[in-house]
Design an enzyme around this catalytic site. Sequence first.
Site, mmCIF file in Angstrom:
data_model
loop_
_atom_site.group_PDB
_atom_site.id
_atom_site.type_symbol
_atom_site.label_atom_id
_atom_site.label_comp_id
_atom_site.label_asym_id
_atom_site.label_seq_id
_atom_site.Cartn_x
_atom_site.Cartn_y
_atom_site.Cartn_z
ATOM 1 N N GLY A 51 29.186 40.922 39.343
ATOM 2 C CA GLY A 51 28.646 39.268 39.654
ATOM 3 C C GLY A 51 29.527 38.299 38.400
ATOM 4 N N CYS A 69 46.028 46.280 44.504
ATOM 5 C CA CYS A 69 47.459 46.936 43.891
ATOM 6 C C CYS A 69 48.101 46.161 43.220
ATOM 7 C CB CYS A 69 48.336 46.032 45.955
ATOM 8 S SG CYS A 69 47.262 46.535 47.133
ATOM 9 N N GLY A 123 45.805 41.116 46.814
ATOM 10 C CA GLY A 123 44.226 40.609 46.613
ATOM 11 C C GLY A 123 43.206 40.817 48.297
ATOM 12 N N GLU A 124 42.853 40.204 48.876
ATOM 13 C CA GLU A 124 42.004 39.688 49.578
ATOM 14 C C GLU A 124 41.652 38.700 50.028
ATOM 15 O OE1 GLU A 124 40.858 42.364 50.922
ATOM 16 O OE2 GLU A 124 40.874 44.935 49.663
ATOM 17 N N LEU A 150 46.708 50.289 47.452
ATOM 18 C CA LEU A 150 45.221 50.935 47.266
ATOM 19 C C LEU A 150 44.981 50.517 48.528
ATOM 20 C CD1 LEU A 150 43.331 52.671 46.238
ATOM 21 C CD2 LEU A 150 41.973 50.328 44.913
#
Length: 650
Positions: free
Chosen positions: A366, A2, A79-80, A55
Site C-alpha cells: 500500500g 531484477c 520493472g514492470e 527474477l
Amino acid sequence: MCGLSAYFSSRSDAGPLDAATAAAFATALASMRHRGPDDTQIRYGDGYALGFNRLAIVDREHSVQPLTYADRWSVVFNGEIYNYQELRAELIRDHGARFTTEGDSEVLAAAFHYWGEAALPRLRGMFAFVAYDHRTGTVHAARDAFGIKPLYVLETADGLWLASEKKALDPFAAPAGGALDTDSLGHYLTFQYVPDPRTLHRHIRRLAPGHRLVWTPGGGVRETRWFRPSLRPLRLQPEVAHQAIQDALRNSVRKHLNADVPVGTFLSSGVDSSAVAALAAEARPGIHAFTCGFAADGYSEIEIAQDTARQLGIPITPTVVSDEQVLAELPRIVQLLDDPVADPSLIPLYFLARTASRQVTVVLSGEGADELFGGYTIYREPLSLATVDKLPPSLKRGLNHLAHVLPEGVRGRSFLERGTTPIEQRYYGNARIFDPEEKARIMRFTAEPHTAITSHLYAETADVDEVASMQYVDLHTWLTGDILVKADRMSMAHSLELRVPFLDQQVYAAAAGLSTELKLPHGTKSTKVALREAMRGIVPESVRDRAKLGFPTPTRLWLRGQIGDWVDYLLSTSQTGHLLDLEYARGLLAEHRAGTADRSRKVWTVAMFCLWHAIHVERTIAVPSPALTPRPLGVPRPIASPAEQVTAAF
C-alpha cells in the site's frame, strides 16, 4: 524484479574491455544477485558491458536480458509495464512492430525505438532502464515517475556506469571514506535518509524520479525531467471524486496482479493495505496475505490484520520478530540499503518479505497512499494553526518571540511557535530527527541547511495551500528517499517483487485534483477521507476509519535492552568520531536508558550511520552474501499448506 548494471567507455574508439575490468564488472553484478537469482547474463562489446540478474515474472522462459531490438538497441530493464499488452497491439498496428517474446521488456524497447522520449508517459508501471543505441553510441536511461525502481549513476574519466544498487558501482568509484559527502550526511541527520538524487558518496548519485538521462562519449550526461507531479484541486463533487478513486484503484490492482508466478499481498491494520487486499481478493479470491508484528505489547498489527483477512475471506500468514532476530540481521539490512535509512519500520518489512518469499514471488503493498491522499496526521497542522496564521505579520513576530522565551513545557508554547513560523521553516518532512541546533551540536563539520532540499519544492507550490505543499514535499523526499527505498531493498533482499498499485498513473490522476476539504474535511480528525469514502463497502468498516499505525516498531524498548547494549558498544568503538560527537550521542542513549527522555529516534539514526560506516568504510563488520538457489524458470514457487505457513512464521 531484477538488477541491472551497465558500463560505457568514454573513448569513442574503445575496443573490448580488458580482462580486469570485465572481471570486476561481473563481480559487481554478482553483488546484486539477490535481485534476480533466476538467471544472470552479461554482454560485452566494444567499449561497453551490460549485465542483468533476472527474477523471472512474466514470459519466464523467454524475455532474456540484455535484449536486442531492431538490430539497433541493447536494453536492460528493471520493472514492470502493466499496460504492455495494449502498447504491443498499438505498436504492431501503427508501426508494424515485430516481437519475438511475449513479455514487457521487448515492448518497452520497441516503444522507445518508435516513440523515443514520448514513450515514457505512456508506460504504466515501475521501471528503471538503460538503452544503448549502437548506431549513434548514445546511452539513454530513465526512471519511473515516482521513483519506485532505483537507478544509480557514476561518471568517471573512464566512462559511465549505471546500476540498480550503489554497491555495484562502489568498486569503480573513489574509496567510500575519502569521498563521503558531508552535506548528504547532514541531510541524513535531519531526514533519517539521504534525499534523492544524492548518496553518501559524493561521486555516485541516483537518477531522480521522473527523469531521463542521455550520454555520449565526450558529451557528458544530460538529464531532463519527463514527469512532475502536480496536486492542484479541481471542483469535484464528492461522489464523483470517490467513484473515480474506486474505479482507478480497482483497475490498478487488477493490472498489478498480472504475473506468471504466485502473487500475494501485504496486510497491516490500516486502510491502505486493506484496500489493496480487498480489491485483489475481488479479482483473485483466496489471494494469500502476509502480516508482521513484535511480541511486545502494542507493537503488533497481527490480530487486526488477521481479523481483516477473515472478513475478506483470504488466508493470512503472520510473522513475529524477536530481538535476537533483529540483532542478527541488522548488519545485513544496512548492507542491503547501500546508504543508511534510520526508519526502524524497514526491519519488520525485511522479515515480512522473507516469510512471503517462501510462498509467493510477487506481493502487492500500500505504499504511496498517504502522500497522494493526505494520510499523515501532520497534514492537519495548517488547519489547526489557521487562526494564528491569519494574524497581522507584526503580531505574529511578537508571538514568535514570546514562544521562544517561554520555558519548555509551558502549555501553548509549541502552538505559538509553530503557528508563527512559516511553513517552509517548520515542515521539511515526516521524520525531522535532529533540528538545526541539535545538528550543530553533534556534527564536527559544516553542512548545507535542510532548506537546500526543500526550498525549491515550496517555490514550485506557491500557488497551492499549505497541505498540498506538504504533500508535494513528501512526494519528492520522504516517499522516494525512505518509503520506496525500504520497499525495494527489503523485498529484493529475498528475491521478492513488491508492487505498489497506489503509485499508478490512473490512481495519481484521481488523487491529484482532490481539494484539501475532500482529503481532510473540517470537523473530523481523520485523514485521507476521500480514499476512506471511496472504499466504503469494499474495506471492512472495522478498518476503514482506523488510524494509521505504520508497522509500529519497539525502538524505545530495544534501546533499553540487549539491543541498547549493542548500540552503546557500536558508538564507543565507531571510527566516525571525526564526523560526529559520539560521546554526545552516548549521552543521549544514557538519558533514554535512564528513562529521563525519549531519545530513541536520534540514537537510532546515529547508530545506523555508525553501522553503515563500519560495513562500508571501516570494513570492521563483514556481511556474508546469502546462498541463493535459482529456480527452474518453468517451475513456480509452491504454495505451502496452512500448517506449514504457520510453522514457518514462528
